[in-house]
Design a protein around this motif. Sequence first.
Motif, PDB file in Angstrom:
ATOM      1  N   THR A   1      13.628 -34.129 -12.146  1.00 51.55           N
ATOM      2  CA  THR A   1      13.946 -34.926 -13.323  1.00 51.55           C
ATOM      3  C   THR A   1      13.863 -34.076 -14.583  1.00 51.55           C
ATOM      4  N   GLU A   2      14.228 -34.678 -15.730  1.00 49.53           N
ATOM      5  CA  GLU A   2      14.129 -34.020 -17.028  1.00 49.53           C
ATOM      6  C   GLU A   2      13.353 -34.939 -17.974  1.00 49.53           C
ATOM      7  N   PHE A   3      12.323 -34.399 -18.607  1.00 46.90           N
ATOM      8  CA  PHE A   3      11.476 -35.236 -19.447  1.00 46.90           C
ATOM      9  C   PHE A   3      10.761 -34.379 -20.470  1.00 46.90           C
ATOM     10  N   ASN A   4      10.303 -35.025 -21.531  1.00 49.02           N
ATOM     11  CA  ASN A   4       9.564 -34.362 -22.608  1.00 49.02           C
ATOM     12  C   ASN A   4       8.131 -34.888 -22.626  1.00 49.02           C
ATOM     13  N   VAL A   5       7.179 -33.972 -22.761  1.00 49.38           N
ATOM     14  CA  VAL A   5       5.764 -34.349 -22.815  1.00 49.38           C
ATOM     15  C   VAL A   5       5.152 -33.771 -24.089  1.00 49.38           C
ATOM     16  N   LYS A   6       4.400 -34.611 -24.790  1.00 45.16           N
ATOM     17  CA  LYS A   6       3.680 -34.159 -25.985  1.00 45.16           C
ATOM     18  C   LYS A   6       2.247 -34.665 -25.891  1.00 45.16           C
ATOM     19  N   ALA A   7       1.296 -33.728 -25.864  1.00 48.93           N
ATOM     20  CA  ALA A   7      -0.121 -34.097 -25.746  1.00 48.93           C
ATOM     21  C   ALA A   7      -0.879 -33.447 -26.894  1.00 48.93           C
ATOM     22  N   ILE A   8      -1.183 -34.215 -27.927  1.00 46.23           N
ATOM     23  CA  ILE A   8      -1.851 -33.710 -29.122  1.00 46.23           C
ATOM     24  C   ILE A   8      -2.835 -34.761 -29.628  1.00 46.23           C
TER      25      ILE A   8
ATOM     26  N   TRP B   1      10.371 -19.935 -16.945  1.00 53.72           N
ATOM     27  CA  TRP B   1      10.824 -20.302 -15.605  1.00 53.72           C
ATOM     28  C   TRP B   1       9.630 -20.268 -14.673  1.00 53.72           C
ATOM     29  N   LEU B   2       9.356 -21.385 -14.024  1.00 52.42           N
ATOM     30  CA  LEU B   2       8.233 -21.478 -13.098  1.00 52.42           C
ATOM     31  C   LEU B   2       8.611 -20.833 -11.764  1.00 52.42           C
ATOM     32  N   PRO B   3       7.631 -20.556 -10.896  1.00 50.47           N
ATOM     33  CA  PRO B   3       7.914 -19.906  -9.611  1.00 50.47           C
ATOM     34  C   PRO B   3       8.921 -20.661  -8.739  1.00 50.47           C
ATOM     35  N   ASP B   4       9.015 -21.988  -8.900  1.00 54.46           N
ATOM     36  CA  ASP B   4       9.958 -22.773  -8.094  1.00 54.46           C
ATOM     37  C   ASP B   4      11.326 -22.897  -8.767  1.00 54.46           C
ATOM     38  N   SER B   5      11.534 -22.151  -9.852  1.00 54.71           N
ATOM     39  CA  SER B   5      12.784 -22.148 -10.631  1.00 54.71           C
ATOM     40  C   SER B   5      12.936 -23.377 -11.531  1.00 54.71           C
ATOM     41  N   SER B   6      11.904 -24.180 -11.658  1.00 56.26           N
ATOM     42  CA  SER B   6      11.931 -25.248 -12.655  1.00 56.26           C
ATOM     43  C   SER B   6      11.863 -24.604 -14.041  1.00 56.26           C
ATOM     44  N   GLU B   7      12.466 -25.282 -15.025  1.00 57.48           N
ATOM     45  CA  GLU B   7      12.527 -24.734 -16.376  1.00 57.48           C
ATOM     46  C   GLU B   7      11.618 -25.526 -17.309  1.00 57.48           C
TER      47      GLU B   7
END
Length: 334
Positions: A200-207, A136-142
């Motif tokens: 918003t809701e999104f998935n990030v993959k950086a590899i 949980w980030l400080p702004d309550s984002s997950e």
Amino acid sequence: MEKYSTYQTEDFLRDDSFINWVLDPEGENNQEWTKWMNSSAAKKEAARKAVDIIRTFDFKKETVSAEFYNNLKQRIDNTIAREQAIPLQPKRFTGGWMKAAAVITALLIGGLVLYYVRKPAYTYISTPYAAIKTVWLPDSSEVVLNANSSIRFNRKRTNGKREVWLTGEAFFKVRHIDKAGTAQPFAVYASDAVIEVLGTEFNVKAINNTTGVLLQQGKVRFSIPASNATTIMQPNEYCQFSTGQGKISTRVANPVLFTSWLDHKYRFEKATVQNVCETLKEYFGFDFIIERPVLKTQVISGTLELQNLETTLFVLHELLHTTIVATNKQVVIK
């Protein structure tokens, strides 16, 4: 970097450059470590153990205290003691050598103190192999971190900015915040890409110099500052940028194929065996070796449960109708 091929786990735990890379993979002068870790598997075993050990320390950078560094040094010393596989023969040290060792130790600890004092007040959170963690980030984002991934963020936002740096893969549920009628920006930095968000809701993959984003809800701006490339994503769109490709590609995609890991499983649809193995390697930390070249391009569809490596390999065996052997951090598909 050649000298590191002879390092043992305890050597990596005492190497400032290596520790800095583990704590801040995207930092300046750390790209050489990333390239080195992606080289020969034989070189990586001791380093991989050191990475897992350092990540268990759960570093928090808001405060710098003597207790923190004493605890850090004690934990590293205890870990090194456990990692010693071959007892050393007793040696006699003169007083001069002992004094020199004390000076070197003081310089090392002093360097670490200076490093942490000068760094911004970032919080670093990471996951080991075969584990998923919710943050949980400080702004309550997950943020849900996939295995072998890490994020860093500043708990004290400056100029109203909300920023997260990601290595690996994560799913974000960003909280929409208005201040004086203006939506506060939220940005994710992943490899070469910047993902700017408004609730918003999104998935990030950086590899491996490739960044992919799957947008599930809302709207995001996906951009590559170095290439002056940008696009506005809509729900169910997947955008990808790789250094070799040099441009952003966009297509409509099934979100489940990119977010099934949240339920501790991977779902594949017409994926090559090579791609499946690369995904499992990132999750479990095992090197996958496909002995038959024709098998690498074989296309399969199915769901792999991530309860444990044995269960996953059994299902993969059923899908491929082939022999699979797992030994010493390697999975051989025959």
